[in-house]
Design a protein around this motif. Sequence first.
Motif, PDB file in Angstrom:
ATOM      1  N   ARG A  23      40.220  44.422  55.397  1.00 47.09           N
ATOM      2  CA  ARG A  23      38.917  44.114  54.822  1.00 47.09           C
ATOM      3  C   ARG A  23      38.362  45.321  54.064  1.00 47.09           C
ATOM      4  N   ALA A  24      38.534  46.501  54.650  1.00 46.23           N
ATOM      5  CA  ALA A  24      38.038  47.719  54.004  1.00 46.23           C
ATOM      6  C   ALA A  24      38.774  47.982  52.696  1.00 46.23           C
ATOM      7  N   ALA A  25      40.089  47.756  52.677  1.00 49.84           N
ATOM      8  CA  ALA A  25      40.865  47.971  51.459  1.00 49.84           C
ATOM      9  C   ALA A  25      40.435  47.007  50.361  1.00 49.84           C
ATOM     10  N   ILE A  26      40.175  45.772  50.736  1.00 50.36           N
ATOM     11  CA  ILE A  26      39.716  44.776  49.756  1.00 50.36           C
ATOM     12  C   ILE A  26      38.346  45.174  49.220  1.00 50.36           C
ATOM     13  N   ARG A  27      37.462  45.602  50.096  1.00 52.18           N
ATOM     14  CA  ARG A  27      36.119  46.012  49.651  1.00 52.18           C
ATOM     15  C   ARG A  27      36.195  47.225  48.721  1.00 52.18           C
ATOM     16  N   THR A  28      36.997  48.218  49.103  1.00 53.38           N
ATOM     17  CA  THR A  28      37.117  49.427  48.283  1.00 53.38           C
ATOM     18  C   THR A  28      37.634  49.089  46.893  1.00 53.38           C
ATOM     19  N   ALA A  29      38.656  48.252  46.840  1.00 51.68           N
ATOM     20  CA  ALA A  29      39.223  47.853  45.553  1.00 51.68           C
ATOM     21  C   ALA A  29      38.199  47.098  44.712  1.00 51.68           C
ATOM     22  N   THR A  30      37.446  46.233  45.359  1.00 54.63           N
ATOM     23  CA  THR A  30      36.454  45.430  44.640  1.00 54.63           C
ATOM     24  C   THR A  30      35.374  46.309  44.029  1.00 54.63           C
ATOM     25  N   TYR A  31      34.847  47.220  44.804  1.00 53.52           N
ATOM     26  CA  TYR A  31      33.802  48.101  44.286  1.00 53.52           C
ATOM     27  C   TYR A  31      34.330  48.969  43.146  1.00 53.52           C
ATOM     28  N   ARG A  46      43.128  40.613  40.537  1.00 55.20           N
ATOM     29  CA  ARG A  46      43.052  42.063  40.326  1.00 55.20           C
ATOM     30  C   ARG A  46      42.661  42.792  41.615  1.00 55.20           C
ATOM     31  N   ILE A  47      41.766  42.199  42.375  1.00 53.92           N
ATOM     32  CA  ILE A  47      41.391  42.791  43.659  1.00 53.92           C
ATOM     33  C   ILE A  47      42.611  42.884  44.574  1.00 53.92           C
ATOM     34  N   VAL A  58      43.172  37.885  50.226  1.00 57.28           N
ATOM     35  CA  VAL A  58      41.789  38.118  49.832  1.00 57.28           C
ATOM     36  C   VAL A  58      40.939  36.886  50.146  1.00 57.28           C
ATOM     37  N   VAL A  59      41.439  35.723  49.776  1.00 55.16           N
ATOM     38  CA  VAL A  59      40.689  34.483  49.993  1.00 55.16           C
ATOM     39  C   VAL A  59      40.566  34.178  51.485  1.00 55.16           C
ATOM     40  N   ARG A  60      41.581  34.512  52.262  1.00 52.55           N
ATOM     41  CA  ARG A  60      41.509  34.260  53.702  1.00 52.55           C
ATOM     42  C   ARG A  60      40.414  35.111  54.353  1.00 52.55           C
TER      43      ARG A  60
END
Length: 208
Positions: A23-31, A46-47, A58-60
Amino acid sequence: MTAMAADTPPRPSLRERKKLRTRAAIRTATYRLAAADGWEATTVERIAAAADVSPSTVVRYFPVKEDILLTSELDPLVEARLRARPADEEPLESLRAVILDAVTAVLADEPEETRLRARLLVEVPAVRARLTETTAETGRRLADALAERTGRATDDLEVRVFTAAVLGALREATVYWAERGRRDDDLIPLLNRTVDALKDGLALRTRP
């Protein structure tokens, strides 16, 4: 760290820690992508590539893209801290304490992310619309805690209205802050001012 650290729950299991890292990796990439290229260009594909996971992962974790910005692992902690507030404390003051502690912690730990989230809240209608839904979910958790503290049923109308009014007012104060420059030292006073307005009964007097 802030006072929130004093109530840190027991260490999660290895499986849970892996989920939190993902979750943290997805958030970091998104920001990172949103700051560089804007929200519309920050696609799930891209995320996923930036976080080194699959789009389905990501969707899960975040069925709605805006949830990456708006959901938080702090909700269970805020709920637990609300249940632990002094039994004779006014519910409004209890909510003020736990919510402002959480916001202070986020401002200290993620200042750039907080400002970016606030900017997107103003600029992207889908982000603001989704905030209303995620706030409602937070409200349900806090309403359960308030019902327990006040000896009321979890579906009590007054509990639901009270919680929704407080969270709705704080959400609007956050939008107000976002529209006016997003200075870190402005947000907490604005939230305190908002709670004071609620405490005074929302009497809107004409200024001299």
